[in-house]
Structure formats: C-alpha cells, structure tokens
Design a protein around this motif. Structure first.
Motif, PDB file in Angstrom:
ATOM      1  N   TYR A  67      69.174 -19.833 -25.489  1.00 31.42           N
ATOM      2  CA  TYR A  67      68.752 -19.482 -26.836  1.00 31.42           C
ATOM      3  C   TYR A  67      67.440 -18.707 -26.775  1.00 31.42           C
ATOM      4  CZ  TYR A  67      67.440 -20.174 -31.742  1.00 31.42           C
ATOM      5  OH  TYR A  67      67.054 -19.985 -33.046  1.00 31.42           O
ATOM      6  N   GLU A  68      67.333 -17.645 -27.546  1.00 28.25           N
ATOM      7  CA  GLU A  68      66.170 -16.741 -27.470  1.00 28.25           C
ATOM      8  C   GLU A  68      64.850 -17.429 -27.777  1.00 28.25           C
ATOM      9  OE1 GLU A  68      65.837 -14.525 -31.701  1.00 28.25           O
ATOM     10  OE2 GLU A  68      67.660 -14.067 -30.581  1.00 28.25           O
ATOM     11  N   LYS A  69      64.861 -18.510 -28.538  1.00 32.73           N
ATOM     12  CA  LYS A  69      63.615 -19.215 -28.873  1.00 32.73           C
ATOM     13  C   LYS A  69      63.243 -20.263 -27.830  1.00 32.73           C
ATOM     14  CE  LYS A  69      63.259 -17.122 -32.807  1.00 32.73           C
ATOM     15  NZ  LYS A  69      62.455 -15.944 -32.885  1.00 32.73           N
ATOM     16  N   GLN A  70      64.125 -20.508 -26.857  1.00 31.09           N
ATOM     17  CA  GLN A  70      63.833 -21.465 -25.791  1.00 31.09           C
ATOM     18  C   GLN A  70      62.855 -20.833 -24.813  1.00 31.09           C
ATOM     19  OE1 GLN A  70      64.637 -24.661 -25.018  1.00 31.09           O
ATOM     20  NE2 GLN A  70      63.390 -24.407 -23.204  1.00 31.09           N
ATOM     21  N   ASN A  71      61.682 -21.401 -24.709  1.00 32.03           N
ATOM     22  CA  ASN A  71      60.653 -20.820 -23.847  1.00 32.03           C
ATOM     23  C   ASN A  71      60.298 -21.677 -22.648  1.00 32.03           C
ATOM     24  OD1 ASN A  71      60.153 -18.362 -25.148  1.00 32.03           O
ATOM     25  ND2 ASN A  71      58.986 -19.406 -26.728  1.00 32.03           N
ATOM     26  N   GLY A  72      60.854 -22.852 -22.551  1.00 33.83           N
ATOM     27  CA  GLY A  72      60.465 -23.775 -21.498  1.00 33.83           C
ATOM     28  C   GLY A  72      60.689 -23.261 -20.092  1.00 33.83           C
ATOM     29  N   CYS A  73      61.671 -22.416 -19.882  1.00 37.97           N
ATOM     30  CA  CYS A  73      61.973 -21.970 -18.520  1.00 37.97           C
ATOM     31  C   CYS A  73      61.942 -20.448 -18.393  1.00 37.97           C
ATOM     32  CB  CYS A  73      63.332 -22.515 -18.093  1.00 37.97           C
ATOM     33  SG  CYS A  73      64.678 -21.992 -19.144  1.00 37.97           S
ATOM     34  N   ARG A  74      61.284 -19.796 -19.306  1.00 39.45           N
ATOM     35  CA  ARG A  74      61.197 -18.334 -19.240  1.00 39.45           C
ATOM     36  C   ARG A  74      59.889 -17.883 -18.589  1.00 39.45           C
ATOM     37  NH1 ARG A  74      64.986 -15.759 -22.466  1.00 39.45           N
ATOM     38  NH2 ARG A  74      65.888 -17.051 -24.089  1.00 39.45           N
ATOM     39  N   ASN A  75      59.948 -16.782 -17.871  1.00 39.01           N
ATOM     40  CA  ASN A  75      58.739 -16.184 -17.323  1.00 39.01           C
ATOM     41  C   ASN A  75      57.934 -15.543 -18.441  1.00 39.01           C
ATOM     42  OD1 ASN A  75      59.500 -16.870 -14.745  1.00 39.01           O
ATOM     43  ND2 ASN A  75      60.372 -14.876 -14.284  1.00 39.01           N
ATOM     44  N   LYS A  76      56.625 -15.592 -18.311  1.00 38.20           N
ATOM     45  CA  LYS A  76      55.707 -14.979 -19.275  1.00 38.20           C
ATOM     46  C   LYS A  76      55.938 -15.487 -20.699  1.00 38.20           C
ATOM     47  CE  LYS A  76      55.313 -10.877 -16.409  1.00 38.20           C
ATOM     48  NZ  LYS A  76      55.525  -9.466 -16.286  1.00 38.20           N
ATOM     49  N   ALA A  77      56.344 -16.740 -20.826  1.00 39.46           N
ATOM     50  CA  ALA A  77      56.580 -17.332 -22.140  1.00 39.46           C
ATOM     51  C   ALA A  77      55.317 -18.039 -22.613  1.00 39.46           C
ATOM     52  CB  ALA A  77      57.736 -18.323 -22.075  1.00 39.46           C
ATOM     53  N   TYR A  78      55.250 -18.309 -23.896  1.00 41.49           N
ATOM     54  CA  TYR A  78      54.124 -19.042 -24.449  1.00 41.49           C
ATOM     55  C   TYR A  78      54.074 -20.437 -23.844  1.00 41.49           C
ATOM     56  CZ  TYR A  78      53.787 -15.498 -28.097  1.00 41.49           C
ATOM     57  OH  TYR A  78      53.631 -14.329 -28.779  1.00 41.49           O
ATOM     58  N   GLY A  79      52.876 -20.974 -23.710  1.00 43.80           N
ATOM     59  CA  GLY A  79      52.692 -22.327 -23.208  1.00 43.80           C
ATOM     60  C   GLY A  79      52.743 -23.334 -24.332  1.00 43.80           C
ATOM     61  N   CYS A  80      52.451 -24.586 -23.999  1.00 48.21           N
ATOM     62  CA  CYS A  80      52.523 -25.673 -24.972  1.00 48.21           C
ATOM     63  C   CYS A  80      51.585 -25.463 -26.158  1.00 48.21           C
ATOM     64  CB  CYS A  80      52.206 -26.999 -24.299  1.00 48.21           C
ATOM     65  SG  CYS A  80      53.478 -27.559 -23.179  1.00 48.21           S
ATOM     66  N   LYS A  81      50.354 -25.041 -25.876  1.00 47.04           N
ATOM     67  CA  LYS A  81      49.382 -24.873 -26.963  1.00 47.04           C
ATOM     68  C   LYS A  81      49.851 -23.818 -27.963  1.00 47.04           C
ATOM     69  CE  LYS A  81      45.400 -26.308 -24.251  1.00 47.04           C
ATOM     70  NZ  LYS A  81      44.162 -25.903 -23.617  1.00 47.04           N
ATOM     71  N   GLU A  82      50.341 -22.706 -27.441  1.00 48.89           N
ATOM     72  CA  GLU A  82      50.824 -21.645 -28.322  1.00 48.89           C
ATOM     73  C   GLU A  82      52.025 -22.113 -29.130  1.00 48.89           C
ATOM     74  OE1 GLU A  82      50.134 -21.242 -25.107  1.00 48.89           O
ATOM     75  OE2 GLU A  82      48.591 -19.700 -25.010  1.00 48.89           O
ATOM     76  N   GLN A  83      52.920 -22.866 -28.484  1.00 51.85           N
ATOM     77  CA  GLN A  83      54.100 -23.380 -29.192  1.00 51.85           C
ATOM     78  C   GLN A  83      53.690 -24.356 -30.297  1.00 51.85           C
ATOM     79  OE1 GLN A  83      57.213 -22.449 -29.030  1.00 51.85           O
ATOM     80  NE2 GLN A  83      56.893 -21.014 -27.379  1.00 51.85           N
ATOM     81  N   LEU A  84      52.683 -25.182 -30.032  1.00 52.97           N
ATOM     82  CA  LEU A  84      52.214 -26.121 -31.055  1.00 52.97           C
ATOM     83  C   LEU A  84      51.592 -25.394 -32.243  1.00 52.97           C
ATOM     84  CD1 LEU A  84      50.744 -28.973 -28.848  1.00 52.97           C
ATOM     85  CD2 LEU A  84      52.759 -29.092 -30.318  1.00 52.97           C
ATOM     86  N   ILE A  85      50.873 -24.317 -31.991  1.00 48.14           N
ATOM     87  CA  ILE A  85      50.289 -23.527 -33.085  1.00 48.14           C
ATOM     88  C   ILE A  85      51.405 -22.911 -33.926  1.00 48.14           C
ATOM     89  CG2 ILE A  85      48.950 -21.443 -33.615  1.00 48.14           C
ATOM     90  CD1 ILE A  85      47.210 -22.174 -31.126  1.00 48.14           C
ATOM     91  N   ILE A  86      52.409 -22.365 -33.262  1.00 46.15           N
ATOM     92  CA  ILE A  86      53.554 -21.787 -33.982  1.00 46.15           C
ATOM     93  C   ILE A  86      54.241 -22.859 -34.817  1.00 46.15           C
ATOM     94  CG2 ILE A  86      55.849 -20.767 -33.686  1.00 46.15           C
ATOM     95  CD1 ILE A  86      54.640 -19.300 -31.192  1.00 46.15           C
ATOM     96  N   ASP A  87      54.439 -24.048 -34.217  1.00 46.75           N
ATOM     97  CA  ASP A  87      55.065 -25.156 -34.957  1.00 46.75           C
ATOM     98  C   ASP A  87      54.240 -25.542 -36.180  1.00 46.75           C
ATOM     99  OD1 ASP A  87      57.118 -25.192 -33.156  1.00 46.75           O
ATOM    100  OD2 ASP A  87      56.493 -27.044 -32.149  1.00 46.75           O
ATOM    101  N   GLN A  88      52.915 -25.592 -36.024  1.00 51.53           N
ATOM    102  CA  GLN A  88      52.048 -25.930 -37.160  1.00 51.53           C
ATOM    103  C   GLN A  88      52.197 -24.910 -38.284  1.00 51.53           C
ATOM    104  OE1 GLN A  88      48.138 -26.277 -35.375  1.00 51.53           O
ATOM    105  NE2 GLN A  88      48.199 -28.514 -35.560  1.00 51.53           N
ATOM    106  N   LEU A  89      52.242 -23.640 -37.932  1.00 48.47           N
ATOM    107  CA  LEU A  89      52.404 -22.592 -38.948  1.00 48.47           C
ATOM    108  C   LEU A  89      53.741 -22.726 -39.669  1.00 48.47           C
ATOM    109  CD1 LEU A  89      50.963 -19.548 -36.967  1.00 48.47           C
ATOM    110  CD2 LEU A  89      49.919 -20.704 -38.935  1.00 48.47           C
ATOM    111  N   ILE A  90      54.794 -22.962 -38.921  1.00 50.71           N
ATOM    112  CA  ILE A  90      56.130 -23.114 -39.526  1.00 50.71           C
ATOM    113  C   ILE A  90      56.165 -24.336 -40.432  1.00 50.71           C
ATOM    114  CG2 ILE A  90      58.547 -23.637 -39.011  1.00 50.71           C
ATOM    115  CD1 ILE A  90      58.190 -21.870 -36.483  1.00 50.71           C
ATOM    116  N   MET A  91      55.585 -25.452 -39.957  1.00 53.06           N
ATOM    117  CA  MET A  91      55.575 -26.675 -40.771  1.00 53.06           C
ATOM    118  C   MET A  91      54.747 -26.467 -42.038  1.00 53.06           C
ATOM    119  SD  MET A  91      56.866 -29.514 -38.659  1.00 53.06           S
ATOM    120  CE  MET A  91      55.916 -30.867 -39.153  1.00 53.06           C
ATOM    121  N   GLY A  92      53.622 -25.750 -41.907  1.00 57.89           N
ATOM    122  CA  GLY A  92      52.792 -25.469 -43.070  1.00 57.89           C
ATOM    123  C   GLY A  92      53.529 -24.631 -44.106  1.00 57.89           C
ATOM    124  N   GLN A  93      54.274 -23.631 -43.637  1.00 59.79           N
ATOM    125  CA  GLN A  93      55.059 -22.789 -44.555  1.00 59.79           C
ATOM    126  C   GLN A  93      56.170 -23.600 -45.234  1.00 59.79           C
ATOM    127  OE1 GLN A  93      54.745 -19.518 -45.593  1.00 59.79           O
ATOM    128  NE2 GLN A  93      52.738 -19.753 -44.656  1.00 59.79           N
TER     129      GLN A  93
END
Length: 118
Positions: A67-93
C-alpha cells in the motif's frame, strides 16, 4: 544466488551458521536476564539476504503489492516522529470537521525483550 533461491537444499552449512554472543545490558551482570544475544552471521549470508531484499522490494514496487501509505519498510520514508505529526494533523482535521476516525498504534519498542530466549 539464484541456485540457493531455487534449490535451498544446496546451501552449505557454513553459509547459514553464525556465532551468538551474550552482551550484558547495564546493571547486574550476574543476572542472566540482563544479557541480550548478539548474532554474528557470515558476510556472504548478509550479501545474499541484501540481494533478496532488493529483489522483493523491486517486485513489490513494480506490482504495487505494498500500500502506498505503508512506510515501515520503504527506503527514504518518513520516520516515526514524522508519521506521528501527520497522524496528529489528520486527527485534528477529523475532530474539527466532526468526522469519525479510528486509529491503532502498536509499540514494538520492547518486543525483543519480551521474547523468551531459552
């Protein structure tokens, strides 16, 4: 390498055997629970698994298996901190727009310590 993939029985024993060393964690070195195993494998094995990883990633990418949003095993993907920030923004919206949203988080931080090593 292709022969090992197609005929795993041809893999020689030295290729898959390594040494395990018990490395003490901080604290009481007399307590066996305060040690962690460190496995040292042959360089040829590491090269082989790196080759397999590249082949599997290429196949997965070319055939859109992951899945295109799966970043856990991709090269040059966002790390945990970036993913948590994205999650916070989505939850806030979602909250701002009165939308229902369910999320689940799995903490693997101490997973290795919870596995019995006997």
């Amino acid at each position: 390498m292709n022969e090992y993939v197609n005929k795993p029985e041809t893999v020689t024993q030295f290729f898959t055997q390594g040494n395990t060393y018990m490395k003490p964690k901080k604290g009481d070195t007399k307590n066996p629970a305060k040690y962690r195993p460190i496995g040292c494998l042959p360089t040829a094995y590491k090269i082989f698994t790196a080759y397999l990883t590249l082949k599997i990633k290429g196949h997965s990418t070319n055939n859109s298996i992951i899945y295109e949003k799966q970043n856990g095993c991709r090269n040059k993907a966002y790390g945990c901190k970036e993913q948590l920030i994205i999650d916070q923004l989505i939850m806030g919206q979602a909250k701002k727009n009165n939308k229902k949203l369910c999320t689940a988080y799995i903490d693997y931080q101490k997973a290795y310590d919870s596995v019995p090593h006997t």
